[in-house]
Enzyme design. Sequence first.
Site, PDB file in Angstrom:
ATOM      1  N   LYS A  47       6.377  -0.536   2.256  1.00 40.60           N
ATOM      2  CA  LYS A  47       6.754   0.373   1.168  1.00 40.60           C
ATOM      3  C   LYS A  47       8.027   1.127   1.555  1.00 40.60           C
ATOM      4  O   LYS A  47       8.159   1.552   2.720  1.00 40.60           O
ATOM      5  CB  LYS A  47       5.587   1.340   0.933  1.00 40.60           C
ATOM      6  CG  LYS A  47       5.741   2.265  -0.264  1.00 40.60           C
ATOM      7  CD  LYS A  47       4.455   3.084  -0.427  1.00 40.60           C
ATOM      8  CE  LYS A  47       4.466   4.027  -1.604  1.00 40.60           C
ATOM      9  NZ  LYS A  47       3.209   4.775  -1.755  1.00 40.60           N
ATOM     10  N   SER A 122       1.247   4.634  -6.250  1.00 36.37           N
ATOM     11  CA  SER A 122       2.660   4.424  -6.119  1.00 36.37           C
ATOM     12  C   SER A 122       3.077   3.208  -5.279  1.00 36.37           C
ATOM     13  O   SER A 122       4.232   2.801  -5.342  1.00 36.37           O
ATOM     14  CB  SER A 122       3.323   5.673  -5.531  1.00 36.37           C
ATOM     15  OG  SER A 122       2.829   5.953  -4.237  1.00 36.37           O
ATOM     16  N   SER A 146      -2.636   6.031  -3.771  1.00 38.44           N
ATOM     17  CA  SER A 146      -1.530   5.095  -3.966  1.00 38.44           C
ATOM     18  C   SER A 146      -1.630   3.750  -3.274  1.00 38.44           C
ATOM     19  O   SER A 146      -0.822   2.867  -3.538  1.00 38.44           O
ATOM     20  CB  SER A 146      -0.218   5.751  -3.550  1.00 38.44           C
ATOM     21  OG  SER A 146       0.200   6.603  -4.576  1.00 38.44           O
TER      22      SER A 146
HETATM   23  N1  GLN Z   1      -1.015   9.309  -8.390  1.00 35.44           N
HETATM   24  C1  GLN Z   1      -1.020  10.285  -7.343  1.00 35.44           C
HETATM   25  C2  GLN Z   1       0.191  11.167  -7.436  1.00 35.44           C
HETATM   26  O1  GLN Z   1       0.980  10.915  -8.263  1.00 35.44           O
HETATM   27  C3  GLN Z   1      -1.150   9.621  -5.994  1.00 35.44           C
HETATM   28  C4  GLN Z   1       0.111   9.377  -5.295  1.00 35.44           C
HETATM   29  C5  GLN Z   1      -0.017   8.872  -3.902  1.00 35.44           C
HETATM   30  O2  GLN Z   1      -1.114   8.594  -3.393  1.00 35.44           O
HETATM   31  N2  GLN Z   1       1.135   8.803  -3.240  1.00 35.44           N
HETATM   32  O3  GLN Z   1       0.359  12.100  -6.724  1.00 35.44           O
END
Ligand code: GLN
Length: 477
Positions: A47, A122, A146
Amino acid sequence: MTLPAGYIEYFKTWEEKIGAFIEFAPEKGRSASKTASPLSGLPFAVKDNIAVKDFSLSCGSKLLADFTSPYTASAVQKLEEAGAVVIGKTNLDEFGMGSSTDNSGIKRTNNPWDTSRVAGGSSGGSAAAVAAGLAPFALGSDTGGSVRQPASFCGIVGLKPTWGAVSRYGLVAYASSLDTIGILSGSVKLCRTVFNCIKGADPLDQTSRTPTDRPAPPNNVIGVLSPSAIARAIADDFSGEAAKAAVLEPEVEAAFETAKENLKKLSYKLLEVEISELKYGVPAYYTIAAAEASANLARFDGIRYGKRPDWAENPDELIDKSRDMGLGSEVKLRILLGTFVLRSGFQDRYYLRAQRIRDGIRRGFEEHLGGFSENTGSAKCAAILMPVFPTRAFGRGGESALRSFAQKAADLYTCCANLAGLPALAFPTAVAGGLPTGVQLLGRPFAEETLLSIVEKYEAAHPFPHPKGFKAFWAQT
Ligand code: GLN
């Protein structure tokens, strides 16, 4: 690195459709392996918020679109030392903020099962790459879901380790007390190999730990947090979109029931459990995550990192203009929310209250699973079963789209593991209407192996699905 015959053509065909990678450069990847290991010669994707020397480190942000990392994250280095080779950097919601990868400032990523839908987020690029067979595994980051949510949207395995089990050195911080580096892979076996390679204390991250050997949890009981009970509890306190977003769509509910049945057939006993504070998980999560993000992102000022304007009157204006042009609207929203909840005089009302809810959630899980201590005597369950996300992969317009607010409310099932610091493993349990969906198991701190061994049995009885056109170039060892 030498890639298998036919792989590059295969890669190009898929990548054109799904757009998983921000940078694909297998020629740059290096392996530092001295001895043969199960990971020798295995390519992997990372990532683009995890540092790999000489590769892009854009964090999905326009601000850092031209930034190249001068160093390598500890988790990546350990994999390189075991012989695995980085082939590229994958797309994400800017700085990890989102559930669709559509908040990327760089490009769009599509779901390999249905390219009109999102791959989740994400870590959407990592999930799409693994699901399409472009890499046998990938690293992602999980702050509130994410790794697990995109894994579930793409029909693969996603492990969010215990907070502190894997060094965060080289992971660009979003919300440090929730951030973890996680693994996306096509099989449980490979997930375990990768986890065993990257886990453990690292002198470069003082919060990372190697736990002493802990006895396995005492039983074959799996606790079940009933999603309908949670949704009902939420409806008592919240209304409108926030209440609606927690309700599972029928296909996801059916997949959850299937998982229960299949676990019973594998001779696990199921026990309904409850954690009353869970219904406040999302507001607590977004309060804490935004507060920490507003502090962590202060470093992106156009002076030390990133793009800056051609001209500014003074340093303040330079910072203003850089952040204004470089950061996307979701990131700006979170920074504003973070500074709002941390305003002097308001901390009691928001931030400290969120921390109390967080404590309550952690204690709730501890009551069922046992805690950080060696003593597991009080544990009633070896693991807790929960949904990952209320919907399958959503689309980008019309009926199938999910509004930004609903996406946040729907993080309910994933963000609790981060608030409590617990390991969680998401795995596919069904394909409905051409889209995969999964469930997750949560364990007590450092009980990753307990989760992996349960899901390994599950996988042996119910092999994981693949999208049409998938080809396996590597054994999932
Ligand atoms: N959807 C969550 C957020 O927007 C999780 C994001 C993540 O785990 N990086 O914060």
